[in-house]
Design an enzyme around this catalytic site. Structure first.
Site, PDB file in Angstrom:
ATOM      1  N   ARG A  67       0.858  -1.182   0.000  1.00 45.72           N
ATOM      2  CA  ARG A  67       0.000   0.000   0.000  1.00 45.72           C
ATOM      3  C   ARG A  67       0.898   1.236   0.000  1.00 45.72           C
ATOM      4  NH1 ARG A  67      -2.471  -1.079   4.634  1.00 45.72           N
ATOM      5  NH2 ARG A  67      -1.480   0.673   5.665  1.00 45.72           N
ATOM      6  N   TYR A 195      -1.717  -3.640  -6.829  1.00 43.55           N
ATOM      7  CA  TYR A 195      -1.529  -4.312  -5.538  1.00 43.55           C
ATOM      8  C   TYR A 195      -2.658  -4.007  -4.553  1.00 43.55           C
ATOM      9  CZ  TYR A 195      -0.001  -5.491  -0.932  1.00 43.55           C
ATOM     10  OH  TYR A 195       0.021  -6.020   0.327  1.00 43.55           O
ATOM     11  N   LYS A 204      -9.725  -0.807   1.592  1.00 42.38           N
ATOM     12  CA  LYS A 204      -9.436   0.379   2.401  1.00 42.38           C
ATOM     13  C   LYS A 204     -10.098   1.634   1.816  1.00 42.38           C
ATOM     14  CE  LYS A 204      -6.462  -2.025   4.923  1.00 42.38           C
ATOM     15  NZ  LYS A 204      -6.798  -2.559   6.238  1.00 42.38           N
ATOM     16  N   HIS A 224     -11.349   0.530  11.557  1.00 40.77           N
ATOM     17  CA  HIS A 224     -10.311  -0.444  11.226  1.00 40.77           C
ATOM     18  C   HIS A 224     -10.195  -1.424  12.396  1.00 40.77           C
ATOM     19  CE1 HIS A 224      -5.791  -1.156  10.195  1.00 40.77           C
ATOM     20  NE2 HIS A 224      -6.549  -2.015   9.563  1.00 40.77           N
ATOM     21  N   SER A 246      -0.368  -1.996  12.364  1.00 40.48           N
ATOM     22  CA  SER A 246       0.267  -3.147  11.728  1.00 40.48           C
ATOM     23  C   SER A 246       1.312  -3.756  12.656  1.00 40.48           C
ATOM     24  CB  SER A 246       0.919  -2.735  10.406  1.00 40.48           C
ATOM     25  OG  SER A 246       1.926  -1.775  10.645  1.00 40.48           O
ATOM     26  N   ALA A 247       1.542  -5.049  12.467  1.00 38.51           N
ATOM     27  CA  ALA A 247       2.560  -5.817  13.208  1.00 38.51           C
ATOM     28  C   ALA A 247       2.233  -5.971  14.683  1.00 38.51           C
ATOM     29  CB  ALA A 247       3.947  -5.191  13.043  1.00 38.51           C
ATOM     30  N   CYS A 248       0.936  -5.925  15.016  1.00 42.17           N
ATOM     31  CA  CYS A 248       0.540  -6.075  16.422  1.00 42.17           C
ATOM     32  C   CYS A 248      -0.395  -7.274  16.659  1.00 42.17           C
ATOM     33  CB  CYS A 248      -0.130  -4.799  16.913  1.00 42.17           C
ATOM     34  SG  CYS A 248       1.013  -3.412  17.071  1.00 42.17           S
ATOM     35  N   ASP A 273     -10.550  -7.313   9.985  1.00 38.49           N
ATOM     36  CA  ASP A 273      -9.932  -6.056   9.563  1.00 38.49           C
ATOM     37  C   ASP A 273     -10.826  -4.829   9.697  1.00 38.49           C
ATOM     38  OD1 ASP A 273      -7.656  -4.692   8.522  1.00 38.49           O
ATOM     39  OD2 ASP A 273      -8.597  -4.599   6.555  1.00 38.49           O
ATOM     40  N   ARG A 364       1.045 -11.814   0.338  1.00 40.76           N
ATOM     41  CA  ARG A 364      -0.332 -11.879   0.833  1.00 40.76           C
ATOM     42  C   ARG A 364      -1.054 -13.155   0.419  1.00 40.76           C
ATOM     43  NH1 ARG A 364      -2.317  -7.430   4.113  1.00 40.76           N
ATOM     44  NH2 ARG A 364      -0.612  -5.919   4.030  1.00 40.76           N
TER      45      ARG A 364
END
Length: 584
Positions: A67, A195, A204, A224, A246-248, A273, A364
């Site tokens: 993104r 993408y 989104k 979100h 992100s990444a949590c 999401d 993905r």
């Protein structure tokens, strides 16, 4: 007499000049034709039909793998309406700039017109979108991620109530790539990327950036957030929404295999999401998942981290930028060991360890949600599920305790508005840099975030039974630098305490920042963790929080006079509580 949809398609075709226009019906036969076009284009490949039936690998351009927030714009006449956290462009200037890139962009190509529903087909909370695209990959992916084709055309009929999106691959030049949102027109334009969220415009672009603007106008919420249901012994299910940067661990939490399942606590997935929520007749916020699929990050996903999604991925899945084994099976770091030989990397090259990761770090999977073993029986309930708790979270090594509860709704909005996460080397190359991401919405809010905070404060006054608000932090580290909490399926122990607080009987103690579990408040039977680690996980250190308050103030100051008075008051109240807690 032409319909509003037909007139819009005519205008889009006049601009982009495709060789032909095809209206998609979403049928299996049509999907077979679309997949055939992907395979003939040479950037998509059929995977092992025996092990992964109806699964395909797509390789995007190496310059088009993520993104692109710096090329994503909110186009409003007044720059302040977009706010300091968004990129802004004047609508007229945007249409001139991007219109020149779209002019003739589909020459020699087919324009596919993809009508789709975001949300369950029969739900009054759902919305119809239409994407015109020249990418077969987008058509195949939208068939997974939304309710696409005839079902959407029939819901729309001759109405003009749809969100149009025009997408073209263009020449995939990053210098000629733009994702544009015109919230007042409810219009999306995207060019130069094939993408994910840049190209699947229902995700989104519609479901968050345009929908958040509509939600504020119309008195609902587009967030979100994952949606999960926690079943307790006896079969009652309590639903929660959770927002994480992100990444949590957001997707892993949504599909968690509970460590307390034998005791009767099971997690059900409604969505991983996005949540759309309206006040129901019962006084609860009623939430739907507007998506029909999961578009998740593959690397790091495995049987330990997310066995449910691994179970889902074995059929009807499109993989993007993963590696491929000699047996034509998908592979990525964290999948299941390392194949001894024959691995092809995400660029299509024979791989060895000296080349770096075999799968792109942002590779993905796109998979139908109904294939997850954890999918809730209520995931497509037209009325939505009643939300009893909101959970915010971030990655903080020292600051935030494992879990705490806000004092009330307004304080909870402050907790969400001050949400932050510390970066990892995988994200930026810099470790421990604090990034503010209120409600995990900074990349996705379609208007000024100060006005977004105003909307949150106002919603609390109109919801008869508002969700209780919590904050979690699975990533606290001890003095040795190691994580104090085991995470993954053990996180259900935190969800259980949240459930108990919602029901009014969870043991808690008050701290300056909110309520944390009392000693013995968490169910820890069977988990390997030292008593000292639990004390550290729940400790609120005022010496750490005072600098945080200064940082928060600077962040709020970015929004100037538009920042709601209520959140500045919450900041002052917390500051006073912390000052009182400082030892003399």
């Amino acid at each position: 007499m032409s319909t509003p949809l037909e007139r819009w398609v005519e205008e889009a075709a006049k601009l982009t000049k495709p060789d032909r226009v095809v209206f998609c019906d979403g049928s299996a036969a049509e999907n077979d034709r679309i997949i055939g076009e992907m395979l003939r284009a040479g950037d998509s490949f059929e995977l092992n039909e025996r092990a992964f039936p109806n699964c395909y690998l797509h390789r995007s351009s190496p310059t088009d793998v993520a993104r692109t927030e710096h090329l994503t714009f909110i186009c409003t006449p007044n720059k302040d309406d977009a706010g300091p956290t968004n990129n802004w462009m004047d609508p007229e200037g945007a249409k001139h700039k991007v219109g020149s890139l779209l002019d003739g962009a589909m020459r020699g190509r087919t324009m596919y017109v993809v009508p789709y529903i975001m949300g369950p087909v029969e739900s009054p909370l759902s919305r119809v979108g239409v994407e015109a695209t020249d990418s077969p990959y987008v058509v195949a992916s939208m068939r997974i991620m939304s309710r696409m084709g005839t079902v959407a055309s029939e819901r729309l009929g001759t109405s003009s109530d749809f969100i149009p999106g025009l997408h073209s691959l263009g020449d995939l030049d990053p210098q000629r790539r733009f994702i544009m949102h015109f919230p007042q027109e409810r219009l999306i334009w995207s060019v130069g990327s094939g993408y994910g969220g840049n190209a699947l415009l229902g995700k989104k672009c519609l479901a968050l950036r345009i929908a958040s603007y509509m939600a504020r106008e119309q008195g609902w919420m587009a967030e979100h957030m994952l949606i999960l249901g926690l079943e307790s012994p006896g079969g009652k299910v309590t639903y929660m929404g959770a927002a994480f940067p992100s990444a949590c661990g957001k997707t892993n939490l949504a599909m968690m295999v509970s460590a307390l399942e034998k005791e009767g606590y099971r997690v059900w997935t409604v969505g991983d999401d996005i949540a759309w929520m309206r006040i129901g007749e019962d006084g609860y916020l009623r939430a739907i998942n507007p998506e029909a699929g999961f578009f998740g990050v593959a690397p790091g996903t495995g049987l330990k981290t997310n066995p449910n999604v691994m179970g889902a991925l074995t059929k009807n899945t499109i993989f993007t930028n993963v590696a491929m084994t000699r047996e034509r099976e998908p592979w990525w770091e964290g999948f299941n060991g390392v194949p001894e030989s024959g691995l092809i990397n995400w660029k299509g090259q024979p791989w060895d360890a000296s080349m770096g990761p075999a799968a792109h770090p942002n590779a993905r999977y796109t998979v139908p949600a109904k294939q997850s073993p954890s999918i809730s029986p209520k995931w497509e309930a037209p009325e939505g599920v009643p939300i009893s708790a909101f959970i915010f979270g971030g990655r903080r090594a020292r600051l935030a305790p494992l879990v705490y509860q806000s004092f009330d709704w307004q304080h909870g909005v402050f907790v969400g508005a001050t949400m932050a996460s510390e970066t990892t080397a995988a994200i930026t190359g810099e470790v421990g840099v604090t990034r503010r991401d209120p409600m995990a919405m900074v990349p996705f809010c379609g208007y000024n975030m100060a006005d977004y905070f105003v909307h949150w404060v106002a919603m609390g006054k109109t919801i008869p039974k508002p969700p209780k608000i919590f904050h979690v932090n699975w990533f606290r580290r001890g003095a040795d630098g190691k994580f104090l909490w085991p995470g993954y399926g053990e996180n259900v122990r935190v969800l259980k305490w949240i459930l108990e607080r919602v029901e009014g009987h969870g043991a808690a103690q008050e701290t300056p920042i909110g309520y944390v579990p009392a000693r013995n408040g968490l169910t820890l039977d069977g988990v390997k963790i030292a008593p000292g680690a639990i004390e550290e996980l729940l400790r609120v250190n005022t010496d750490d929080w005072l600098p945080e308050m200064e940082d928060t103030k600077h962040f709020f100051d970015k929004f100037g006079q538009r920042m709601p008075r209520e959140l500045r008051e919450e900041h002052e109240k917390l500051d006073r509580r912390l000052q009182r807690a400082v030892p003399a």
